[in-house]
Design a protein around this motif. Structure first.
Motif, PDB file in Angstrom:
ATOM      1  N   GLU A 115      67.157  -9.145 -18.228  1.00  0.00           N
ATOM      2  CA  GLU A 115      67.828  -8.074 -18.953  1.00  0.00           C
ATOM      3  C   GLU A 115      66.965  -7.595 -20.110  1.00  0.00           C
ATOM      4  N   ASP A 116      67.284  -6.423 -20.631  1.00  0.00           N
ATOM      5  CA  ASP A 116      66.614  -5.845 -21.799  1.00  0.00           C
ATOM      6  C   ASP A 116      65.101  -5.754 -21.596  1.00  0.00           C
ATOM      7  N   ILE A 117      64.681  -5.048 -20.572  1.00  0.00           N
ATOM      8  CA  ILE A 117      63.254  -4.876 -20.302  1.00  0.00           C
ATOM      9  C   ILE A 117      62.646  -4.055 -21.434  1.00  0.00           C
ATOM     10  N   ILE A 118      61.518  -4.531 -21.958  1.00  0.00           N
ATOM     11  CA  ILE A 118      60.873  -3.922 -23.125  1.00  0.00           C
ATOM     12  C   ILE A 118      59.695  -3.085 -22.652  1.00  0.00           C
ATOM     13  N   PHE A 119      59.673  -1.810 -23.055  1.00  0.00           N
ATOM     14  CA  PHE A 119      58.558  -0.923 -22.732  1.00  0.00           C
ATOM     15  C   PHE A 119      57.844  -0.525 -24.014  1.00  0.00           C
ATOM     16  N   GLY A 120      56.546  -0.184 -23.898  1.00  0.00           N
ATOM     17  CA  GLY A 120      55.730   0.208 -25.041  1.00  0.00           C
ATOM     18  C   GLY A 120      56.159   1.544 -25.611  1.00  0.00           C
ATOM     19  N   GLU A 121      55.562   1.869 -26.744  1.00  0.00           N
ATOM     20  CA  GLU A 121      55.850   3.129 -27.424  1.00  0.00           C
ATOM     21  C   GLU A 121      55.249   4.301 -26.654  1.00  0.00           C
ATOM     22  N   ARG A 122      55.973   5.419 -26.613  1.00  0.00           N
ATOM     23  CA  ARG A 122      55.455   6.619 -25.957  1.00  0.00           C
ATOM     24  C   ARG A 122      54.486   7.376 -26.865  1.00  0.00           C
ATOM     25  N   SER A 123      54.358   6.971 -28.114  1.00  0.00           N
ATOM     26  CA  SER A 123      53.489   7.669 -29.053  1.00  0.00           C
ATOM     27  C   SER A 123      52.015   7.344 -28.835  1.00  0.00           C
ATOM     28  N   GLN A 124      51.710   6.428 -27.940  1.00  0.00           N
ATOM     29  CA  GLN A 124      50.326   6.075 -27.668  1.00  0.00           C
ATOM     30  C   GLN A 124      49.611   7.247 -26.987  1.00  0.00           C
ATOM     31  N   VAL A 125      48.336   7.417 -27.319  1.00  0.00           N
ATOM     32  CA  VAL A 125      47.559   8.500 -26.734  1.00  0.00           C
ATOM     33  C   VAL A 125      47.256   8.207 -25.263  1.00  0.00           C
ATOM     34  N   LEU A 126      46.862   6.974 -24.952  1.00  0.00           N
ATOM     35  CA  LEU A 126      46.576   6.597 -23.578  1.00  0.00           C
ATOM     36  C   LEU A 126      47.847   6.115 -22.893  1.00  0.00           C
ATOM     37  N   ILE A 127      48.072   6.607 -21.697  1.00  0.00           N
ATOM     38  CA  ILE A 127      49.259   6.215 -20.939  1.00  0.00           C
ATOM     39  C   ILE A 127      48.802   5.466 -19.696  1.00  0.00           C
ATOM     40  N   ASP A 128      49.329   4.269 -19.503  1.00  0.00           N
ATOM     41  CA  ASP A 128      48.986   3.462 -18.331  1.00  0.00           C
ATOM     42  C   ASP A 128      49.880   3.887 -17.171  1.00  0.00           C
ATOM     43  N   PRO A 129      49.305   4.332 -16.050  1.00  0.00           N
ATOM     44  CA  PRO A 129      50.122   4.781 -14.921  1.00  0.00           C
ATOM     45  C   PRO A 129      51.021   3.694 -14.351  1.00  0.00           C
ATOM     46  N   SER A 130      50.557   2.424 -14.357  1.00  0.00           N
ATOM     47  CA  SER A 130      51.408   1.370 -13.794  1.00  0.00           C
ATOM     48  C   SER A 130      52.624   1.130 -14.674  1.00  0.00           C
ATOM     49  N   GLU A 131      52.461   1.252 -16.003  1.00  0.00           N
ATOM     50  CA  GLU A 131      53.632   1.087 -16.873  1.00  0.00           C
ATOM     51  C   GLU A 131      54.590   2.260 -16.704  1.00  0.00           C
ATOM     52  N   GLU A 132      54.055   3.456 -16.518  1.00  0.00           N
ATOM     53  CA  GLU A 132      54.911   4.619 -16.281  1.00  0.00           C
ATOM     54  C   GLU A 132      55.683   4.467 -14.971  1.00  0.00           C
ATOM     55  N   LYS A 133      55.035   3.900 -13.947  1.00  0.00           N
ATOM     56  CA  LYS A 133      55.717   3.655 -12.671  1.00  0.00           C
ATOM     57  C   LYS A 133      56.844   2.646 -12.866  1.00  0.00           C
ATOM     58  N   LEU A 134      56.590   1.598 -13.660  1.00  0.00           N
ATOM     59  CA  LEU A 134      57.633   0.608 -13.941  1.00  0.00           C
ATOM     60  C   LEU A 134      58.777   1.232 -14.730  1.00  0.00           C
ATOM     61  N   LYS A 135      58.461   2.107 -15.679  1.00  0.00           N
ATOM     62  CA  LYS A 135      59.507   2.778 -16.455  1.00  0.00           C
ATOM     63  C   LYS A 135      60.408   3.586 -15.533  1.00  0.00           C
ATOM     64  N   SER A 136      59.797   4.309 -14.599  1.00  0.00           N
ATOM     65  CA  SER A 136      60.622   5.109 -13.692  1.00  0.00           C
ATOM     66  C   SER A 136      61.394   4.221 -12.714  1.00  0.00           C
ATOM     67  N   GLU A 137      60.778   3.116 -12.277  1.00  0.00           N
ATOM     68  CA  GLU A 137      61.459   2.211 -11.343  1.00  0.00           C
ATOM     69  C   GLU A 137      62.653   1.524 -11.988  1.00  0.00           C
ATOM     70  N   PHE A 138      62.521   1.142 -13.257  1.00  0.00           N
ATOM     71  CA  PHE A 138      63.592   0.435 -13.948  1.00  0.00           C
ATOM     72  C   PHE A 138      64.411   1.349 -14.865  1.00  0.00           C
TER      73      PHE A 138
END
Length: 113
Positions: A37-60
């Motif tokens: 529970e309570d999956i923690i994602f990084g800040e969106r204010s970062q200049v570089l965006i990791d595609p795998s983290e974005e995929k996890l954000k959309s999946e969860f």
């Protein structure tokens, strides 16, 4: 020391190794599952965006809690701070991932055919 716990959960899912950070990990009410529970994602204010983290954000996205089969869990660590969630392909992990034997439900036995 803070009373808030952060866990790194590494598990195998559809040919990939997932590494996610969560605020709560426990035994599920469903037999042979772990609840995260309570999956923690990084800040969106970062200049570089990791595609795998974005995929996890959309999946969860919108997931309150997820139940992961116990045999898919590679490890759970309590850490001091959350890192970056990521998806690692099986070949990137060195190909040395072994599945834990699946537990048998009470009252069942293996097929002898």
């Amino acid at each position: 020391m803070s009373s808030k716990h952060i866990y790194r959960v590494v598990f195998y899912n559809r040919g990939h190794v997932y590494e996610i950070y969560a605020g709560k990990v426990d035994q599920s009410g469903m037999y042979a599952f772990v609840v995260v529970e309570d999956i923690i994602f990084g800040e969106r204010s970062q200049v570089l965006i990791d595609p795998s983290e974005e995929k996890l954000k959309s999946e969860f996205n919108g997931v309150k809690r997820t139940h992961i089969p116990m045999q898919a869990v590679i490890r759970v660590d309590e850490v001091e701070k959350a890192g970056q969630n990521k998806i690692i392909s099986d070949s990137d992990a060195g190909g040395n991932i072994a599945h834990f034997p699946m537990p048998m439900a009470p009252g069942t036995r293996p097929d002898n055919s």
